[in-house]
Scaffold this active site. Structure first.
Site, PDB file in Angstrom:
ATOM      1  N   TYR A 248       5.841  -7.650  16.989  1.00  0.00           N
ATOM      2  CA  TYR A 248       6.003  -6.786  15.819  1.00  0.00           C
ATOM      3  C   TYR A 248       6.865  -5.575  16.168  1.00  0.00           C
ATOM      4  O   TYR A 248       7.818  -5.235  15.445  1.00  0.00           O
ATOM      5  CB  TYR A 248       4.635  -6.345  15.318  1.00  0.00           C
ATOM      6  CG  TYR A 248       4.679  -5.276  14.256  1.00  0.00           C
ATOM      7  CD1 TYR A 248       5.157  -5.559  12.976  1.00  0.00           C
ATOM      8  CD2 TYR A 248       4.239  -3.976  14.525  1.00  0.00           C
ATOM      9  CE1 TYR A 248       5.201  -4.564  11.995  1.00  0.00           C
ATOM     10  CE2 TYR A 248       4.275  -2.996  13.562  1.00  0.00           C
ATOM     11  CZ  TYR A 248       4.753  -3.292  12.290  1.00  0.00           C
ATOM     12  OH  TYR A 248       4.792  -2.307  11.329  1.00  0.00           O
TER      13      TYR A 248
ATOM     14  N   ASP B  69      13.823 -11.047  -2.212  1.00  0.00           N
ATOM     15  CA  ASP B  69      13.662 -11.585  -0.857  1.00  0.00           C
ATOM     16  C   ASP B  69      14.688 -10.896   0.032  1.00  0.00           C
ATOM     17  O   ASP B  69      15.887 -11.168  -0.064  1.00  0.00           O
ATOM     18  CB  ASP B  69      13.884 -13.098  -0.875  1.00  0.00           C
ATOM     19  CG  ASP B  69      13.646 -13.750   0.485  1.00  0.00           C
ATOM     20  OD1 ASP B  69      13.499 -13.015   1.492  1.00  0.00           O
ATOM     21  OD2 ASP B  69      13.632 -14.994   0.548  1.00  0.00           O
ATOM     22  N   VAL B  70      14.232  -9.995   0.890  1.00  0.00           N
ATOM     23  CA  VAL B  70      15.176  -9.229   1.696  1.00  0.00           C
ATOM     24  C   VAL B  70      15.925 -10.103   2.701  1.00  0.00           C
ATOM     25  O   VAL B  70      16.928  -9.663   3.286  1.00  0.00           O
ATOM     26  CB  VAL B  70      14.470  -8.066   2.434  1.00  0.00           C
ATOM     27  CG1 VAL B  70      13.906  -7.067   1.442  1.00  0.00           C
ATOM     28  CG2 VAL B  70      13.391  -8.578   3.375  1.00  0.00           C
TER      29      VAL B  70
ATOM     30  N   ALA C 239       8.073  -5.227   4.808  1.00  0.00           N
ATOM     31  CA  ALA C 239       7.894  -5.506   6.236  1.00  0.00           C
ATOM     32  C   ALA C 239       6.929  -6.658   6.438  1.00  0.00           C
ATOM     33  O   ALA C 239       6.044  -6.900   5.614  1.00  0.00           O
ATOM     34  CB  ALA C 239       7.355  -4.266   6.965  1.00  0.00           C
ATOM     35  N   TYR C 240       7.138  -7.355   7.521  1.00  0.00           N
ATOM     36  CA  TYR C 240       6.165  -8.320   8.025  1.00  0.00           C
ATOM     37  C   TYR C 240       5.230  -7.508   8.914  1.00  0.00           C
ATOM     38  O   TYR C 240       5.614  -7.052   9.985  1.00  0.00           O
ATOM     39  CB  TYR C 240       6.889  -9.405   8.830  1.00  0.00           C
ATOM     40  CG  TYR C 240       5.999 -10.498   9.383  1.00  0.00           C
ATOM     41  CD1 TYR C 240       5.130 -10.251  10.438  1.00  0.00           C
ATOM     42  CD2 TYR C 240       6.044 -11.790   8.876  1.00  0.00           C
ATOM     43  CE1 TYR C 240       4.323 -11.240  10.968  1.00  0.00           C
ATOM     44  CE2 TYR C 240       5.239 -12.787   9.405  1.00  0.00           C
ATOM     45  CZ  TYR C 240       4.390 -12.504  10.446  1.00  0.00           C
ATOM     46  OH  TYR C 240       3.600 -13.497  10.966  1.00  0.00           O
TER      47      TYR C 240
ATOM     48  N   MET D 289       0.820  -1.208   0.000  1.00  0.00           N
ATOM     49  CA  MET D 289       0.000   0.000   0.000  1.00  0.00           C
ATOM     50  C   MET D 289       0.857   1.264   0.000  1.00  0.00           C
ATOM     51  O   MET D 289       0.636   2.183  -0.796  1.00  0.00           O
ATOM     52  CB  MET D 289      -0.924  -0.018   1.223  1.00  0.00           C
ATOM     53  CG  MET D 289      -1.917   1.134   1.286  1.00  0.00           C
ATOM     54  SD  MET D 289      -3.140   0.900   2.605  1.00  0.00           S
ATOM     55  CE  MET D 289      -2.091   0.996   4.074  1.00  0.00           C
ATOM     56  N   LEU D 290       1.840   1.339   0.874  1.00  0.00           N
ATOM     57  CA  LEU D 290       2.719   2.501   0.901  1.00  0.00           C
ATOM     58  C   LEU D 290       3.635   2.517  -0.311  1.00  0.00           C
ATOM     59  O   LEU D 290       3.831   3.566  -0.933  1.00  0.00           O
ATOM     60  CB  LEU D 290       3.546   2.508   2.191  1.00  0.00           C
ATOM     61  CG  LEU D 290       4.591   3.617   2.309  1.00  0.00           C
ATOM     62  CD1 LEU D 290       3.951   4.994   2.189  1.00  0.00           C
ATOM     63  CD2 LEU D 290       5.375   3.481   3.615  1.00  0.00           C
TER      64      LEU D 290
END
Length: 299
Positions: free
Chosen positions: A137, A50-51, A72-73, A25-26
């Site tokens: 998180y 894949d970071v 991000a997760y 989204m961002l």
């Protein structure tokens, strides 16, 4: 490995940009803002990069002048039982991109979160306020901040919160969908934060790079403050529904696996010092955002 966002020519005074997590989204709004500024970013979603793979990150960053990490997760509740998986993306992935950025001389913009704070304050959190995450998180995102800061990269850590946008699932679209199916909704009124449009965060990211802001931590959230109940009522008004159909309730009535910060209001002094205009009041920004955000709502 990745594709290039369509439209304007790649040459730009802003240089060559790699947008990691650019399908979210961002990320979509950062890509759109870059295109409007005359930059054709290289966009890499999770399928392209894949970071968690250090070598892949190094290869992707080579040749970039600016790297924006939106990857991000973000499954906050799932992270409570899958903290290792969240850590692999939010901390290890951030480390890989930061080390690669330092190695290749790229400026890194790393997106973080209000969840690094305890949420027990009574006035806006300054950029250097003590951190004390209460959720898995939050812990993994804070570890990512530390990894970026320790890497030696020329890095901007940009914390944001309560994001909504047209490019993904978000609270306003969920509320609008629920209002179309139910007579009344109960929404928590004891969590305070700053509803923030992803379009506005994208603008702040570009402005920070444009003004050559010093490496450090910045907050990209809307001005003012409100509760989820306040935002839900604003959604109702924007959707042409009676806001009184949204009733206030407490967090105790909606217990979730991960604790939510009770107070997530962030200060913006670092933006002002850097010469970047903070985002306007959340109510005004939501009125501007509502047609595009709610127009593409998911049911």
């Amino acid at each position: 490995m990745s594709d290039t966002h369509p439209e304007p020519p790649a040459t730009s005074t802003l240089g060559r940009w790699l947008l990691v997590g650019g399908r979210g989204m961002l990320g979509q709004d950062v890509a759109a803002a870059l295109c409007a500024a005359g930059v054709a970013p290289t966009v890499a979603g999770s399928a392209e990069l894949d970071v968690r793979d250090a070598a892949a990150c190094d290869e992707a960053v080579a040749g970039a002048d600016v790297v924006v990490n939106c990857a991000a997760y973000t499954a906050v509740d799932d992270a409570e039982s899958e903290e290792a998986a969240a850590f692999a993306v939010n901390a290890v992935g951030a480390h890989h991109l930061a080390v690669a950025s330092a190695r290749h001389g790229a400026r890194l913009v790393h997106v973080s979160t209000d969840y690094v704070f305890a949420g027990t304050a009574s006035e806006p959190y300054a950029e250097d306020a003590p951190v004390a995450p209460r959720s898995a998180y939050g812990r993994t995102k804070l570890a990512g901040e530390w990894a970026v800061q320790a890497s030696g990269a020329d890095a901007l850590v940009v914390r944001t919160a309560w994001l909504y946008g047209a490019g993904g699932r978000c609270f306003p679209r969920t509320i609008a969908g629920a209002l179309s199916q139910r007579d009344v909704l109960d929404v928590v009124a004891d969590q305070v934060g700053q509803p923030t449009w992803t379009v506005d965060v994208a603008r702040v990211v570009l402005d920070l790079v444009r003004v050559h802001a010093p490496a450090g931590t910045y907050h990209a959230t809307s001005g003012g403050q409100g509760t989820w109940h306040d935002l839900a009522q604003a959604v109702a008004r924007a959707a042409g529904a009676d806001p009184e159909r949204v009733r206030p309730t407490t967090s105790e009535q909606f217990v979730r696996p991960a604790p939510r910060p009770a107070y997530s209001v962030l200060g913006h002094d670092a933006l002002l010092t850097a010469g970047v205009e903070p985002i306007g009041p959340w109510q005004e920004r939501f009125e501007v955002a509502a047609p595009s955000v709610l127009g593409g709502q998911e049911g």
